[in-house]
Design a protein around this motif. Structure first.
Motif, PDB file in Angstrom:
ATOM      1  N   GLU A 346      -0.428  15.644   3.488  1.00 44.54           N
ATOM      2  CA  GLU A 346      -0.747  13.970   3.536  1.00 44.54           C
ATOM      3  C   GLU A 346       0.210  12.600   2.726  1.00 44.54           C
ATOM      4  O   GLU A 346      -0.817  12.712   1.413  1.00 44.54           O
ATOM      5  N   VAL A 347       1.388  12.252   3.271  1.00 47.88           N
ATOM      6  CA  VAL A 347       1.345  11.681   1.688  1.00 47.88           C
ATOM      7  C   VAL A 347       0.705  10.093   2.828  1.00 47.88           C
ATOM      8  O   VAL A 347       0.820   9.604   3.470  1.00 47.88           O
ATOM      9  N   HIS A 348       0.689   9.293   2.021  1.00 47.45           N
ATOM     10  CA  HIS A 348      -0.347   7.760   2.731  1.00 47.45           C
ATOM     11  C   HIS A 348       0.968   6.773   2.321  1.00 47.45           C
ATOM     12  O   HIS A 348       1.384   6.291   1.214  1.00 47.45           O
ATOM     13  N   GLU A 349       0.979   5.741   3.029  1.00 48.75           N
ATOM     14  CA  GLU A 349       1.683   4.577   3.107  1.00 48.75           C
ATOM     15  C   GLU A 349       0.649   3.645   2.744  1.00 48.75           C
ATOM     16  O   GLU A 349       0.169   3.344   3.387  1.00 48.75           O
ATOM     17  N   ASN A 350       0.849   2.672   1.727  1.00 47.37           N
ATOM     18  CA  ASN A 350       0.884   1.409   1.578  1.00 47.37           C
ATOM     19  C   ASN A 350       1.944   0.047   1.480  1.00 47.37           C
ATOM     20  O   ASN A 350       2.755   0.011   1.174  1.00 47.37           O
ATOM     21  N   GLY A 351       1.218  -0.563   2.637  1.00 51.14           N
ATOM     22  CA  GLY A 351       2.314  -2.101   2.907  1.00 51.14           C
ATOM     23  C   GLY A 351       2.152  -2.997   2.195  1.00 51.14           C
ATOM     24  O   GLY A 351       1.230  -3.478   2.383  1.00 51.14           O
ATOM     25  N   PHE A 352       2.815  -3.838   1.401  1.00 50.53           N
ATOM     26  CA  PHE A 352       2.584  -4.592   0.219  1.00 50.53           C
ATOM     27  C   PHE A 352       3.252  -5.964   0.541  1.00 50.53           C
ATOM     28  O   PHE A 352       5.104  -5.722   1.597  1.00 50.53           O
ATOM     29  N   ALA A 353       3.121  -7.270   0.698  1.00 50.45           N
ATOM     30  CA  ALA A 353       3.965  -8.411   1.061  1.00 50.45           C
ATOM     31  C   ALA A 353       3.014 -10.186   0.059  1.00 50.45           C
ATOM     32  O   ALA A 353       2.623  -9.732  -0.213  1.00 50.45           O
ATOM     33  N   GLY A 354       4.333 -10.606  -0.295  1.00 44.05           N
ATOM     34  CA  GLY A 354       3.642 -11.771  -1.325  1.00 44.05           C
ATOM     35  C   GLY A 354       5.368 -11.888  -1.846  1.00 44.05           C
ATOM     36  O   GLY A 354       6.129 -12.561  -0.738  1.00 44.05           O
ATOM     37  N   ASP A 355       5.472 -12.716  -3.473  1.00 44.56           N
ATOM     38  CA  ASP A 355       6.438 -13.851  -3.451  1.00 44.56           C
ATOM     39  C   ASP A 355       6.843 -12.482  -4.599  1.00 44.56           C
ATOM     40  O   ASP A 355       6.353 -11.921  -5.615  1.00 44.56           O
TER      41      ASP A 355
END
Length: 506
Positions: A346-355
């Motif tokens: 299984e491939v895990h995904e992390n979502g990132f947001a910022g500047d």
């Protein structure tokens, strides 16, 4: 009797038109005289206006020269001064970038087509050209396609072993009127797709050394960013630009304001407000991914802001130097990072947001030798880029990571030198590296290695319109943590220019 009458009638019918024409000869003569008078009058008025315009241009030029002794700097208000021999298309201080506005021909656009093709070979089945733009860094962004086309269709580094056609660039540039210059650059790919690289308008005569550009354009961040591929001294782009900014660099839609103050030393200041649609620096995901990863909507533009300063001291007749500093900040950056645990599919995904922020320092030095056709000329240029992304984890299969803050820092530099070894022949050497600093800090601490390469090329400039180049590169690319690719790459390139093309900047 009847025959005599008929003959008389026919004679009268034929003579009638002649009599009518004869009767109007004075009127025709009068109209011709009036036409000649009007023509002479308008010609005299046009000549008088041209003399007044030329006088005003000379007066303005003299005033600017007295206020700012550096003639060459003033003649190129968007670039550093050049000590190369004058070129007919060199901009003047009163008219901006496309020459003096003294006749109707100045409004006709310069049109050129530049053909860029090559033969390429590397030792890893042609995969090397893509790998140099995918060197490992902890934050690789999330490159996206341009609207209406796949990004791979217009990638300057998208080559395969064998023959490649990079692009045909179609350029239009002209003086619009006494107030604006304008230019448009189209790239036609090997597949026949057309991509708009630049389309902008720029003011000509604002007071106090001010100038405004608006449209889609290459940012003046750094030095090499504003150059089109045919202006590069090597076949391909350097590692820091490829991996931190993407294949197209900082290229966006917005507005630019520059200021060239009247100082003894050429000094240019500039700021830009851009929409923020980028390949790697300040990219955003599509709407579906934003919802799935809880990243939020894309902000309204402008999201990308830049500031830069360039200084060029006077070093004498045969020397030129420019030093620059640049800063860019994108209000929004989103990306998704994937990983898999050992023993799991299984491939895990992390979502990132910022500047995201970017710093740059550049230096360019030129020496103009006394030899013919570039022999003895020397050019050295170097740039350092440092990218810092301040991101929060917005979504993750590991709940404990959500809300954590991580700072991704990656830097790089390139240094290159070009020397005219003979008339029309130049030898180049380049070293570029990505990841002198290549780390994650904050709630996660990790550090990685760097990628680098050495490149040498030999360029034969047959004329101002054609160029042949041979290039060899030795690559050491970090493709994943603790995984490297070592390979050689060889290029043979041709660049041919058709039509009128303006002089390149410093």
């Amino acid at each position: 009797m009847q025959k005599t009458a008929l003959a008389a009638a026919m004679t009268a019918a034929f003579l009638a038109p002649a009599t009518s024409v004869a009767a109007t000869d004075p009127e025709i003569a009068e109209l011709k005289a009036m036409l000649r008078t009007m023509k002479q009058d308008y010609e005299q008025r046009i000549q008088a206006l041209e003399r007044r315009l030329a006088k005003a241009e000379r007066a303005t030029s003299a005033a600017q020269e007295s206020a700012q002794p550096m003639n060459d700097a003033a003649s190129k208000p968007m670039t550093a001064p050049s000590v190369s021999p004058p070129v007919a298309s060199t901009p003047s201080p009163t008219t901006g970038g496309f020459g003096a506005l003294t006749s109707g021909s100045a409004f006709n656009p310069q049109i050129s087509v530049i053909l860029d093709g090559n033969y390429y070979h590397d030792g890893i089945d042609g995969a090397g050209a893509a790998l140099v733009g995918q060197a490992f860094q902890p934050s690789g962004g999330h490159a996206h396609a341009h609207e209406g086309e796949m990004d791979a269709e217009h990638s300057h580094g998208a080559m395969q072993n064998g023959f490649n056609f990079s692009e045909a660039e179609i350029a239009f540039s002209a003086t619009v009127d006494p107030y604006f210059d304008a230019a448009a650059y189209l790239a036609v790919t090997n597949a026949g797709d057309v991509y708009l690289e630049e389309a902008w308008m720029q003011t000509r005569n604002l007071p106090q050394g001010l100038r405004v550009k608006a449209g889609k354009f290459l940012s003046d961040f750094g030095y090499i960013n504003r150059q089109h591929p045919h202006q590069w001294d090597f076949v391909d782009q350097n590692l820091p630009y490829l991996n931190l900014l993407g294949d197209h660099g900082l290229q966006d839609t917005g507005i630019q304001l520059t200021w060239l103050p009247a100082l003894p030393v050429y000094t240019l200041f500039g700021v830009e407000a851009l929409q923020g649609d980028q390949e790697l620096f300040g990219t955003t995901l599509d709407e579906v991914e934003q919802i799935e990863l809880d990243l939020g909507d894309t902000y309204d533009g402008p999201r990308l802001w830049t500031a830069f300063a360039k200084v060029a001291p006077d070093l004498g007749q045969n020397h030129a130097l420019q030093v620059g500093v640049s800063y860019a900040h994108n209000n929004q950056h989103q990306e998704v990072q994937t990983h898999a645990h050992e023993g799991e599919d299984e491939v895990h995904e992390n979502g990132f947001a910022g500047d995201a922020s970017l710093w740059g320092v550049d230096l360019v030095y030129r020496y103009y030798g006394a030899g013919p056709q570039g022999q003895g000329d020397f050019k050295f240029q170097t740039e350092y880029l440092r990218s810092i992304k301040d991101l929060d984890v917005r979504s993750s299969p590991h709940g404990e990571l959500i809300g954590s803050n991580q700072t991704f820092t990656t830097d790089g530099l390139y240094a290159q030198a070009i020397y005219g070894v003979a008339p029309k022949w130049a030898l180049g050497l380049r070293y570029d590296v990505l990841g002198l600093t290549n780390e994650v800090s904050g709630d996660r601490d990790e550090s990685y290695g760097s990628s680098d390469r050495w490149t040498v090329d030999l360029t034969w400039s047959l004329s101002e319109f054609s160029q042949l180049r041979a290039q060899y590169a030795r690559n050491d690319i970090l493709v994943a943590e603790n995984e490297r690719e070592h390979f050689d790459a060889f290029y043979l390139q041709f660049i041919v220019s058709l039509g009128s093309h303006g002089a390149h900047s410093f």
